[in-house]
Scaffold this motif. Structure first.
Motif, PDB file in Angstrom:
ATOM      1  N   TRP A  41      61.998  28.257   4.014  1.00  0.00           N
ATOM      2  CA  TRP A  41      61.572  29.263   3.021  1.00  0.00           C
ATOM      3  C   TRP A  41      60.893  28.577   1.847  1.00  0.00           C
ATOM      4  N   LEU A  42      61.558  27.539   1.356  1.00  0.00           N
ATOM      5  CA  LEU A  42      61.003  26.855   0.193  1.00  0.00           C
ATOM      6  C   LEU A  42      59.706  26.128   0.549  1.00  0.00           C
ATOM      7  N   ALA A  43      59.766  25.336   1.603  1.00  0.00           N
ATOM      8  CA  ALA A  43      58.648  24.456   1.929  1.00  0.00           C
ATOM      9  C   ALA A  43      57.427  25.244   2.399  1.00  0.00           C
ATOM     10  N   VAL A  44      57.628  26.276   3.223  1.00  0.00           N
ATOM     11  CA  VAL A  44      56.494  26.997   3.780  1.00  0.00           C
ATOM     12  C   VAL A  44      56.126  28.210   2.930  1.00  0.00           C
ATOM     13  N   TYR A  45      57.073  29.167   2.888  1.00  0.00           N
ATOM     14  CA  TYR A  45      56.792  30.401   2.164  1.00  0.00           C
ATOM     15  C   TYR A  45      56.475  30.106   0.682  1.00  0.00           C
ATOM     16  N   GLY A  46      57.330  29.282   0.058  1.00  0.00           N
ATOM     17  CA  GLY A  46      57.154  28.967  -1.362  1.00  0.00           C
ATOM     18  C   GLY A  46      55.811  28.313  -1.633  1.00  0.00           C
ATOM     19  N   THR A  47      55.430  27.372  -0.779  1.00  0.00           N
ATOM     20  CA  THR A  47      54.171  26.666  -0.992  1.00  0.00           C
ATOM     21  C   THR A  47      52.972  27.594  -0.808  1.00  0.00           C
ATOM     22  N   VAL A  48      53.013  28.405   0.260  1.00  0.00           N
ATOM     23  CA  VAL A  48      51.904  29.314   0.524  1.00  0.00           C
ATOM     24  C   VAL A  48      51.768  30.326  -0.602  1.00  0.00           C
ATOM     25  N   MET A  49      52.900  30.952  -0.962  1.00  0.00           N
ATOM     26  CA  MET A  49      52.848  32.034  -1.935  1.00  0.00           C
ATOM     27  C   MET A  49      52.514  31.539  -3.340  1.00  0.00           C
ATOM     28  N   ASP A  81      49.348  36.334  -8.481  1.00  0.00           N
ATOM     29  CA  ASP A  81      49.614  37.655  -9.040  1.00  0.00           C
ATOM     30  C   ASP A  81      51.083  37.922  -9.348  1.00  0.00           C
ATOM     31  N   ILE A  82      51.972  37.070  -8.851  1.00  0.00           N
ATOM     32  CA  ILE A  82      53.389  37.334  -9.094  1.00  0.00           C
ATOM     33  C   ILE A  82      53.768  36.767 -10.467  1.00  0.00           C
ATOM     34  N   PRO A  83      54.187  37.642 -11.396  1.00  0.00           N
ATOM     35  CA  PRO A  83      54.469  37.177 -12.766  1.00  0.00           C
ATOM     36  C   PRO A  83      55.774  36.408 -12.836  1.00  0.00           C
ATOM     37  N   THR A  84      55.697  35.130 -12.937  1.00  0.00           N
ATOM     38  CA  THR A  84      56.901  34.298 -12.950  1.00  0.00           C
ATOM     39  C   THR A  84      57.102  33.624 -14.298  1.00  0.00           C
ATOM     40  N   ASN A  85      56.444  34.123 -15.332  1.00  0.00           N
ATOM     41  CA  ASN A  85      56.551  33.518 -16.661  1.00  0.00           C
ATOM     42  C   ASN A  85      56.160  32.053 -16.668  1.00  0.00           C
ATOM     43  N   GLY A  86      55.144  31.759 -15.903  1.00  0.00           N
ATOM     44  CA  GLY A  86      54.621  30.395 -15.912  1.00  0.00           C
ATOM     45  C   GLY A  86      55.407  29.391 -15.094  1.00  0.00           C
ATOM     46  N   ILE A  87      56.440  29.862 -14.411  1.00  0.00           N
ATOM     47  CA  ILE A  87      57.214  28.947 -13.564  1.00  0.00           C
ATOM     48  C   ILE A  87      56.509  28.826 -12.219  1.00  0.00           C
ATOM     49  N   PRO A  88      56.390  27.605 -11.658  1.00  0.00           N
ATOM     50  CA  PRO A  88      55.787  27.491 -10.320  1.00  0.00           C
ATOM     51  C   PRO A  88      56.560  28.368  -9.335  1.00  0.00           C
ATOM     52  N   ILE A  95      57.462  28.182  -6.232  1.00  0.00           N
ATOM     53  CA  ILE A  95      58.524  27.553  -5.429  1.00  0.00           C
ATOM     54  C   ILE A  95      59.788  27.359  -6.270  1.00  0.00           C
ATOM     55  N   ASP A  96      59.597  27.011  -7.541  1.00  0.00           N
ATOM     56  CA  ASP A  96      60.742  26.892  -8.441  1.00  0.00           C
ATOM     57  C   ASP A  96      61.376  28.261  -8.660  1.00  0.00           C
ATOM     58  N   TYR A  97      60.487  29.242  -8.794  1.00  0.00           N
ATOM     59  CA  TYR A  97      60.952  30.604  -9.078  1.00  0.00           C
ATOM     60  C   TYR A  97      61.885  31.118  -7.975  1.00  0.00           C
ATOM     61  N   ILE A  98      61.527  30.860  -6.710  1.00  0.00           N
ATOM     62  CA  ILE A  98      62.344  31.419  -5.623  1.00  0.00           C
ATOM     63  C   ILE A  98      63.521  30.528  -5.212  1.00  0.00           C
ATOM     64  N   THR A  99      63.584  29.307  -5.743  1.00  0.00           N
ATOM     65  CA  THR A  99      64.675  28.406  -5.327  1.00  0.00           C
ATOM     66  C   THR A  99      66.068  29.025  -5.519  1.00  0.00           C
ATOM     67  N   PRO A 100      66.373  29.605  -6.695  1.00  0.00           N
ATOM     68  CA  PRO A 100      67.721  30.204  -6.832  1.00  0.00           C
ATOM     69  C   PRO A 100      67.981  31.298  -5.796  1.00  0.00           C
ATOM     70  N   GLY A 101      66.969  32.128  -5.568  1.00  0.00           N
ATOM     71  CA  GLY A 101      67.136  33.216  -4.601  1.00  0.00           C
ATOM     72  C   GLY A 101      67.366  32.688  -3.197  1.00  0.00           C
ATOM     73  N   VAL A 102      66.614  31.668  -2.826  1.00  0.00           N
ATOM     74  CA  VAL A 102      66.746  31.114  -1.474  1.00  0.00           C
ATOM     75  C   VAL A 102      68.101  30.424  -1.308  1.00  0.00           C
ATOM     76  N   LEU A 103      68.476  29.699  -2.358  1.00  0.00           N
ATOM     77  CA  LEU A 103      69.779  29.032  -2.351  1.00  0.00           C
ATOM     78  C   LEU A 103      70.900  30.059  -2.149  1.00  0.00           C
ATOM     79  N   LEU A 104      70.841  31.130  -2.933  1.00  0.00           N
ATOM     80  CA  LEU A 104      71.877  32.164  -2.857  1.00  0.00           C
ATOM     81  C   LEU A 104      71.817  32.914  -1.533  1.00  0.00           C
ATOM     82  N   GLN A 105      70.596  33.194  -1.104  1.00  0.00           N
ATOM     83  CA  GLN A 105      70.475  33.928   0.159  1.00  0.00           C
ATOM     84  C   GLN A 105      71.116  33.158   1.296  1.00  0.00           C
TER      85      GLN A 105
END
Ligand SMILES: Nc1ncnc2c1ncn2[C@@H]1O[C@H](COP(=O)(O)OP(=O)(O)OP(=O)(O)O)[C@@H](O)[C@H]1O
Ligand SMILES: [Mg+2]
Lengths: 336, 256
Positions: free
Chosen positions: B38-46, B51-58, B60-70
């Protein structure tokens, strides 16, 4: 002798319709081995699950050493060990670890834990495989491990639901030998369910037969066997040479004559003849046999062989569990 | 007395889980593969989609907590399968004959699952660092994030035990588990902010404990914005308390 288990009018109705137990009364003596014998679905497991505090009875009362199994379930749990009918150990850890987890659940103090575990392993002859994963155990080893888990706390009552189901004869023997020596050492009361007659016969001090939720008979195995009929003595009547070529009516009449005389004897319950074998049902063969032989001799009949058959617990079971009356197999027409 | 018995049983259940983990380490590695993908493929591609407002966070960093928890919650949601298996064998009957209250079995098991989740996360964590995810270098924050992960995973394990006590067969349980896991993930802020969702999905996300957990872990590990963290913890604690009680009550039913 004090009683370990007292059951009065115990009834269990599942879901308002299945009458699994229908007014069970039982007493189990302390420090005895008690067998509950019954066919599939007769209520053995249900009774054991009530006694081990898993489910509530619909009506009635059961006590384990004075404690009500329904109301004082906390106290009962501390003095009983239980092995369910199904497999009940974790297979992805070792045998030793299974015991360790149970020792911790039961609060065996850390000082005694090691010794208690090795004692239990030794009681069940599992020292050599203790550190192997349970996945690799045979059925007999798993059963022994389950019993070892139950022995860990040296329970006052050990409940075993079909302890040797699916084991080969030598594994069964091993289980029972280990159990008996444990029982001897600690005076544990053992209550087990089974539908193996020979097991109840060999290892129990007392047997109760349950059928359709009712206790139909209790007693020691030999009492139960005696309650059927004493024994059957079969006499093979030698051919006297008079009737071998042409079946005439004379020998037949002679047979009937003999039968009447034998039936008239004291100690004889019944007699039948079938293909030159005479079966005589008697209470006590040692006393009846000489009398019968005398009658036969006086009629000029010689004998080829004599055989005596005592009823087995199978016969008792089949009679009281009411499946079919196995007169044929129980020795009445024995021999040919 | 009774309390001691229960406490002992809880610890024994945790120890059991750890010993199982020790005997089957491959499981924990294979389970780490999917989140890493998820992190390496999906995160890198996305991350190329700006367009996804992440408050300036990359991204892949943004989704790391979600992926970890998931990945850890996935394990928890299917924890009930163990209970179904233990019910089919005689293990549960036997545990319930031991001198401990039923809630001890449920809570002990849920906590054990939480501990397993932490171990799982500890494997993914360094891989995320290798993938270039920048974590806040504050040990207290990281510790708090792991506590959150532990609490929410334990809660979902209790939920799973609750489902197991209702759905007594493996097949039915699997059905419910599968049906639960995807909406759980997508109706949360794990992959995108809630504000991007259609209103009805938003209302689900607000009720989803995972949303609060992700928010807390993201604040503590990635963004450093911890203003909502106390509220997040309260929400997850409330979820845990309710689900522990419900699961303990319904647990009796499982062996009847
Ligand atoms: N949990 C349950 N819910 C409903 N009915 C049940 C339940 N458990 C058992 N029964 C029913 O109660 C009756 C007695 O079952 P029980 O399991 O006590 O028999 P058993 O003597 O142990 O049989 P077996 O030798 O097959 O183990 C059966 O008719 C069974 O179908
Ligand atoms: Mg049974």
């Amino acid at each position: 002798m004090a009683s370990a288990i007292d059951i009065r009018q115990l009834t269990k109705v599942y879901d308002g319709k299945v009458n699994a137990l229908d007014g069970v009364d039982l007493t189990v003596k302390a420090a005895s081995i008690f067998a509950l014998l019954g066919p599939n679905g007769s209520g053995k497991t249900t009774l054991m699950r009530i006694l081990t505090t898993q489910i509530h009875p619909t009506m009635g009362l059961a006590r384990a050493f004075r404690y009500d199994v329904d109301k004082d379930d906390d106290k009962v749990r501390k003095i009983i060990g239980y092995v369910p009918q199904e497999m009940s150990v974790w297979t992805d850890i070792t045998g030793f670890e299974n015991l360790l987890i149970y020792a911790k659940i039961y609060g065996v103090s850390s000082l005694q834990r090691k010794k208690a575990i090795w004692d239990a392993l030794q009681n069940m002859g599992l020292e050599d495989v203790a550190n192997g994963p349970v996945k690799k155990y045979s059925g007999g080893m798993i059963r022994r491990l389950e019993i070892a888990c139950a022995l860990l706390i040296k329970p006052k009552i050990l409940f075993l639901d079909e302890p040797t189901l699916g084991l080969d004869p030598s594994a069964r023997k091993a289980v029972w030998e280990n159990l008996r020596s444990f029982k001897k050492e600690y005076g544990t009361t053992v209550f087990f369910n089974t539908h193996y007659m020979d097991e109840a016969d060999l290892y129990s001090d007392e047997v109760a037969i349950i059928n359709q939720g009712k206790i139909v008979k209790t007693g020691t195995a030999s009492e139960l066997k005696r309650s059927l009929h004493g024994e059957i003595i079969s006499f093979c009547l030698a051919n006297n040479g008079t009737d071998s070529m042409h079946p005439s009516t004379a020998p037949l009449r002679q047979d009937l004559n003999i039968l009447t005389k034998i039936r008239a004897l004291n100690f004889v319950n019944d007699a039948t003849v079938h293909d030159s074998v005479m079966d005589v049902a008697v209470e006590n063969g040692e006393i009846a046999m000489p009398l019968i032989i005398d009658v036969l001799r006086s009629e000029g009949i010689s004998l080829q062989w004599i055989r005596s058959t005592r009823p087995t617990l199978d016969d008792v079971f089949l009679k009281y569990a009411g499946m079919r009356h196995m007169q044929d197999q129980s020795g009445y027409h024995y021999g040919i | 007395m009774a309390f001691n018995d229960s406490l002992r049983e809880m610890f024994a259940m945790i120890e059991l889980e750890m010993r199982r983990l020790k005997h089957d380490r491959t499981e924990i590695y294979t389970r780490a593969v999917q989140p890493i993908l998820w992190l390496a493929v999906y995160g890198t591609v996305m991350s190329h989609v700006r367009d996804i407002p992440t408050n300036g966070i990359p991204y892949i960093d943004y989704i790391t907590p979600g992926v970890l928890l998931q990945s850890t919650i996935f394990v928890s949601v299917f924890y009930g399968l163990t209970i179904v298996w233990e019910r089919e064998t005689g293990i549960l009957k036997r545990l319930l004959v031991a001198p401990a209250s039923r809630y001890a079995t449920v809570i002990g098991r849920a906590i054990a699952s939480g501990v397993r989740a932490v171990v799982q996360a500890l494997i993914i964590f360094p891989v995320a660092i290798l993938l270039g995810v920048k974590f806040i270098a504050n040990p207290i924050y990281i510790l708090a994030a792991f506590i959150m992960l532990f609490m929410v995973s334990g809660g979902f394990a209790a939920l799973s035990i609750f489902v197991a006590s209702l759905m007594k067969t493996r097949e039915r349980f699997m059905g419910i588990g599968q049906a639960m896991i995807m909406p759980l993930f997508f109706a949360s802020n794990a992959l995108y902010p809630i504000t991007l969702m259609p209103p009805f999905l938003q209302s689900i996300a607000v009720l989803n404990p995972l949303t609060y957990a992700v928010d807390a872990v993201r604040g503590l590990m990635i963004s450093g914005d911890v203003a909502n963290v106390p509220v997040d913890f309260m929400a997850v604690i409330a979820f845990d308390v309710v689900i522990f009680i419900v699961a303990s009550i319904s647990f009796r039913k499982i062996i009847e």
